[in-house]
Design a protein around this motif. Structure first.
Motif, PDB file in Angstrom:
ATOM      1  N   THR A  31       0.838  -0.547   2.154  1.00  0.00           N
ATOM      2  CA  THR A  31       1.210   1.079   1.951  1.00  0.00           C
ATOM      3  C   THR A  31       2.342   1.625   3.050  1.00  0.00           C
ATOM      4  OG1 THR A  31      -0.503   2.164   2.876  1.00  0.00           O
ATOM      5  CG2 THR A  31      -0.845   1.133   0.535  1.00  0.00           C
ATOM      6  N   TYR A  32       2.736   0.897   4.004  1.00  0.00           N
ATOM      7  CA  TYR A  32       3.372   1.635   5.126  1.00  0.00           C
ATOM      8  C   TYR A  32       4.796   1.117   5.294  1.00  0.00           C
ATOM      9  CZ  TYR A  32      -0.562   4.299   6.649  1.00  0.00           C
ATOM     10  OH  TYR A  32      -1.651   5.066   6.914  1.00  0.00           O
ATOM     11  N   PHE A  33       5.675   1.845   5.510  1.00  0.00           N
ATOM     12  CA  PHE A  33       6.835   1.417   5.953  1.00  0.00           C
ATOM     13  C   PHE A  33       6.766   0.970   7.281  1.00  0.00           C
ATOM     14  CE2 PHE A  33      11.683   2.288   5.449  1.00  0.00           C
ATOM     15  CZ  PHE A  33      11.859   1.948   7.069  1.00  0.00           C
ATOM     16  N   MET A  34       7.286  -0.320   7.673  1.00  0.00           N
ATOM     17  CA  MET A  34       7.516  -0.785   8.993  1.00  0.00           C
ATOM     18  C   MET A  34       8.691  -0.948   9.756  1.00  0.00           C
ATOM     19  SD  MET A  34       4.042  -1.432   9.271  1.00  0.00           S
ATOM     20  CE  MET A  34       4.099  -2.305  10.772  1.00  0.00           C
ATOM     21  N   GLY A  35       8.678  -1.330  10.937  1.00  0.00           N
ATOM     22  CA  GLY A  35      10.044  -1.089  11.767  1.00  0.00           C
ATOM     23  C   GLY A  35      10.123  -2.105  12.814  1.00  0.00           C
ATOM     24  N   TRP A  36      11.117  -2.506  13.277  1.00  0.00           N
ATOM     25  CA  TRP A  36      11.186  -3.166  14.541  1.00  0.00           C
ATOM     26  C   TRP A  36      12.260  -2.349  15.447  1.00  0.00           C
ATOM     27  CZ3 TRP A  36       8.870  -7.584  16.155  1.00  0.00           C
ATOM     28  CH2 TRP A  36       8.303  -8.363  15.307  1.00  0.00           C
ATOM     29  N   PHE A  37      11.664  -2.084  16.655  1.00  0.00           N
ATOM     30  CA  PHE A  37      12.594  -1.708  17.613  1.00  0.00           C
ATOM     31  C   PHE A  37      12.617  -2.704  18.759  1.00  0.00           C
ATOM     32  CE2 PHE A  37      12.439   2.918  16.742  1.00  0.00           C
ATOM     33  CZ  PHE A  37      11.833   2.991  15.585  1.00  0.00           C
ATOM     34  N   ARG A  38      13.756  -2.213  19.911  1.00  0.00           N
ATOM     35  CA  ARG A  38      13.704  -3.093  21.023  1.00  0.00           C
ATOM     36  C   ARG A  38      14.160  -2.310  22.165  1.00  0.00           C
ATOM     37  NH1 ARG A  38      19.393  -6.535  19.385  1.00  0.00           N
ATOM     38  NH2 ARG A  38      20.975  -4.681  19.729  1.00  0.00           N
ATOM     39  N   GLN A  39      13.733  -2.660  23.280  1.00  0.00           N
ATOM     40  CA  GLN A  39      14.250  -1.928  24.566  1.00  0.00           C
ATOM     41  C   GLN A  39      14.671  -3.123  25.672  1.00  0.00           C
ATOM     42  OE1 GLN A  39      10.887   0.457  26.010  1.00  0.00           O
ATOM     43  NE2 GLN A  39      12.291   1.654  27.257  1.00  0.00           N
ATOM     44  N   ALA A  40      15.883  -2.851  26.019  1.00  0.00           N
ATOM     45  CA  ALA A  40      16.440  -3.472  27.142  1.00  0.00           C
ATOM     46  C   ALA A  40      16.203  -3.015  28.400  1.00  0.00           C
ATOM     47  CB  ALA A  40      18.025  -3.666  26.881  1.00  0.00           C
ATOM     48  N   ALA A  41      16.230  -3.676  29.336  1.00  0.00           N
ATOM     49  CA  ALA A  41      15.856  -3.514  30.541  1.00  0.00           C
ATOM     50  C   ALA A  41      16.760  -2.057  30.928  1.00  0.00           C
ATOM     51  CB  ALA A  41      16.143  -4.459  31.958  1.00  0.00           C
ATOM     52  N   GLY A  42      16.219  -0.997  31.572  1.00  0.00           N
ATOM     53  CA  GLY A  42      17.233   0.020  32.026  1.00  0.00           C
ATOM     54  C   GLY A  42      17.577   0.934  30.814  1.00  0.00           C
ATOM     55  N   LYS A  43      16.998   0.755  29.448  1.00  0.00           N
ATOM     56  CA  LYS A  43      17.463   1.592  28.325  1.00  0.00           C
ATOM     57  C   LYS A  43      16.307   1.940  27.632  1.00  0.00           C
ATOM     58  CE  LYS A  43      22.065  -1.021  27.770  1.00  0.00           C
ATOM     59  NZ  LYS A  43      23.215  -1.844  27.001  1.00  0.00           N
ATOM     60  N   GLU A  44      16.780   2.753  26.521  1.00  0.00           N
ATOM     61  CA  GLU A  44      15.936   3.313  25.876  1.00  0.00           C
ATOM     62  C   GLU A  44      15.618   2.463  24.425  1.00  0.00           C
ATOM     63  OE1 GLU A  44      16.698   8.376  26.192  1.00  0.00           O
ATOM     64  OE2 GLU A  44      16.734   7.370  24.389  1.00  0.00           O
ATOM     65  N   ARG A  45      14.331   2.669  24.142  1.00  0.00           N
ATOM     66  CA  ARG A  45      13.790   2.013  23.001  1.00  0.00           C
ATOM     67  C   ARG A  45      14.947   2.493  21.779  1.00  0.00           C
ATOM     68  NH1 ARG A  45       7.728   1.046  22.170  1.00  0.00           N
ATOM     69  NH2 ARG A  45       7.823   0.891  24.464  1.00  0.00           N
ATOM     70  N   GLU A  46      15.311   1.547  20.949  1.00  0.00           N
ATOM     71  CA  GLU A  46      16.376   1.547  19.765  1.00  0.00           C
ATOM     72  C   GLU A  46      15.665   0.902  18.594  1.00  0.00           C
ATOM     73  OE1 GLU A  46      19.998   0.145  20.696  1.00  0.00           O
ATOM     74  OE2 GLU A  46      19.500  -2.031  20.727  1.00  0.00           O
ATOM     75  N   PHE A  47      15.902   1.750  17.662  1.00  0.00           N
ATOM     76  CA  PHE A  47      15.751   1.080  16.141  1.00  0.00           C
ATOM     77  C   PHE A  47      16.541  -0.257  15.981  1.00  0.00           C
ATOM     78  CE2 PHE A  47      14.487   1.285  12.025  1.00  0.00           C
ATOM     79  CZ  PHE A  47      15.485   1.058  11.226  1.00  0.00           C
ATOM     80  N   VAL A  48      15.879  -1.196  15.238  1.00  0.00           N
ATOM     81  CA  VAL A  48      16.593  -2.407  15.041  1.00  0.00           C
ATOM     82  C   VAL A  48      16.687  -2.480  13.540  1.00  0.00           C
ATOM     83  CG1 VAL A  48      16.620  -4.821  15.028  1.00  0.00           C
ATOM     84  CG2 VAL A  48      15.918  -3.591  16.856  1.00  0.00           C
ATOM     85  N   ALA A  49      15.501  -2.443  12.829  1.00  0.00           N
ATOM     86  CA  ALA A  49      15.370  -2.795  11.296  1.00  0.00           C
ATOM     87  C   ALA A  49      14.107  -1.922  10.902  1.00  0.00           C
ATOM     88  CB  ALA A  49      15.205  -4.096  11.250  1.00  0.00           C
ATOM     89  N   GLY A  50      14.193  -1.771   9.606  1.00  0.00           N
ATOM     90  CA  GLY A  50      12.989  -1.041   8.877  1.00  0.00           C
ATOM     91  C   GLY A  50      12.810  -1.577   7.395  1.00  0.00           C
TER      92      GLY A  50
END
Length: 129
Positions: A31-50
């Protein structure tokens, strides 16, 4: 309590592919929307896909559009991220996350980290050239 456990990360050569999995505990996964994020070294976590609850709608960051595919199997409580044509800029720790039901579904986007209430521990993806 919801638990999200990612797997499938590793080291791959540039141009290669990987498939990440995220297994969720609980009976309400479907029943939930799911997402993938990623975080490279020294960078902020960013959205990848949902992906929405049924899998009928998917959303991607411009940087991965056409190369990555998000999908889900509600019978297995699992969301996947198929990654192809990988390059060094894809190197990061990848996280899956559950989007809160209180977050808006008004077309304003699905990449705001604060709208996700449960996160996995992450899995490292390293792309070597």
């Amino acid at each position: 309590q919801v638990q999200l456990v990612e797997s499938g990360g590793g080291e791959v050569q540039a141009g290669g592919s990987l498939r990440l999995s995220c297994a969720a505990s609980g009976r309400t996964f479907s029943t939930y929307f799911m997402g993938w994020f990623r975080q490279a070294a020294g960078k902020e976590r960013e959205f990848v896909a949902g992906i929405n609850w049924s899998g009928s709608s998917t959303y991607y960051a411009d940087s991965v559009k056409g190369r990555f595919t998000i999908s889900r199997d509600n019978a297995k409580n699992t969301v996947y991220l198929q990654m192809g044509s990988l390059n060094a800029e894809d190197t990061a720790v990848y996280y899956c996350a559950r989007r809160s039901r209180s977050a808006p579904y008004d077309g304003s986007g699905y990449g705001r980290r604060a709208e996700y209430d449960y996160w996995g521990q992450g899995t490292q993806v390293t792309v070597s050239s």
